[in-house]
Motif scaffolding. Structure first.
Motif: not given
Lengths: 183, 227
Positions: A93, A135, A138, A151, A153, B137
């Motif tokens: 990133n 994110l 993305y 997706v 991190e 996430n």
């Protein structure tokens, strides 16, 4: 029986580090001293592939294969993708244009992502250094490319993060998640 | 229709019976006001950045317009479980550096995740047919590993939560916790809301592959889970 999971992404995204964080065996690295613009980022860079293994049981091993990041080795990417069951695409990133990197890798591995029994996960690294793009950006770009990939991190140094990415990949490959249509 | 079933021998009420014959206890619900979502809703309604503070649990700053939050101190788990009436909300003149903020959806996930075991967030129902619109996430969020497989299923085909957890052999508590958190974080879309069981769900698919412990995927998942 051997199956292969690919780790792909641009130079410095953390592919070698990610494999090392989960491999059962010592990672075999084919790296050399960086001589071009890469040398400003790091001293060593992968020139062929990295190789690690995950021993599932006495009958099943998973090869963890890291592709070289430099564009001049891109001819290796398709070769290494042959026979892979899935790909973890790591995007740095903190690079100048992560979206461009993302689209490039989605296009490169389109055959793998589209094949029956293939799957992919995108891990965004170095978000501790650069939080933008988020994110959500993305996800939008992946959707625009025609996919709905997980997706996350990911800190490539973190076994926990890489494990989560691999669990997501396995989940995407699980036939149970591909629910049959009822008659 | 769900029926409150009376045992003919004893006359005791034995819980709810779905049309598949499975006896299911009625879910317990928790409200936004019983967790941090109540305070988050209040900040969103005011549309101005604000700090939410809980004595002995910490403080977060929220910018609803930017969709960001900044944890300042304390434990997010404890903060997220705090009912609104125990929070103190104060406007802030300036938010911290946007580059250090985290997406507000993650704080909402924490709050939805904080409900009691087996409980569902209000407006969620066990037979809701749900579709995943974005993956949480997970590396930065509390979760159970089977929630990832649930996400893969819901991303591919809208499925009722009740059917999904039985098919995937995951605990009802984990499935409900996932649904509550994912709904709070905006990761799922309700295709069809079903406050009561709508009809006969196919029991056959839920029963298939019961014994899959030896399958390639189960072995691989278990191995990676053990990392």
């Amino acid at each position: 029986m051997l199956h292969k999971i690919l780790f792909a992404g641009p130079v410095g995204a953390g592919k070698t580090t990610a494999i090392a964080s989960v491999s059962d065996s010592e990672v075999v690295q084919t790296d050399a001293r960086a001589s071009d613009e890469v040398s400003r980022r790091k001293q060593q860079t992968t020139v062929a592939m990295d190789y690690g293994t995950l021993r599932v049981d006495t009958e099943l091993n998973i090869q963890l294969v890291g592709t070289p990041g430099q564009d001049r080795f891109d001819f290796m990417w398709e070769i290494l993708a042959k026979g892979a069951i899935g790909v973890v695409i790591l995007i740095d990133n903190a690079r100048p244009d992560p979206m461009d990197d993302l689209e490039s890798y989605l296009a490169t591995f389109r055959n793998l992502l589209d094949q029956e029994g293939g799957a992919g996960v995108v891990g965004v690294t170095r978000m501790d250094i650069s939080r933008s793009p988020a994110l959500s950006i993305y996800r939008e770009r992946i959707h625009r490319c025609g996919y709905a990939l997980p997706v996350f991190e990911v800190d490539a140094r973190s076994r926990k993060d890489v494990k989560t990415a691999l669990l997501a990949l396995t989940s995407e490959l699980n036939p149970k998640a591909h629910r049959r249509r009822t008659a | 229709m769900m029926h409150d079933h009376e045992d003919n021998r004893t006359g005791r009420r034995t819980g709810l019976t779905g049309q598949t014959g499975e006896r299911m206890a009625a879910p317990v619900y928790f409200t936004h006001d019983e967790c941090l979502l109540g305070a988050i809703d209040a900040v969103r309604d005011a549309s101005e950045p604000a700090g939410i503070e809980v004595a002995d649990a910490g403080r977060v700053v929220i910018d609803p317009a930017a969709g960001l939050f900044w944890p300042e101190n304390g434990s997010l788990d404890r903060l997220a479980a705090t009912p609104e009436d125990r929070t103190r909300i104060e406007p802030v003149p300036r938010t911290p550096d946007a580059g250090e903020g985290r997406p507000l959806e993650e704080l909402c996930w924490y709050a939805g995740y904080s409900g009691p075991d087996g409980a569902l967030l209000e407006r969620c129902h066990p037979y809701d047919v749900v579709r995943l619109v974005s993956w949480p996430n997970f590396p930065r969020l509390p979760h159970a590993e089977q929630m990832l497989t649930l996400c893969s299923l819901l991303a591919r085909r809208p499925t009722s939560i009740s059917f999904a957890y039985r098919m995937l052999r995951m605990s009802r508590a984990d499935a409900f916790r996932f649904y509550s958190a994912a709904r709070a974080g905006g990761h799922v879309e309700v295709v069809s809301s079903q406050p009561t069981q709508p009809g006969v769900e196919s029991a056959d698919e839920a029963r298939e592959d019961r014994d899959d412990a030896g399958s390639f995927w189960a072995r691989l998942f278990n191995r990676i889970s053990g990392l």
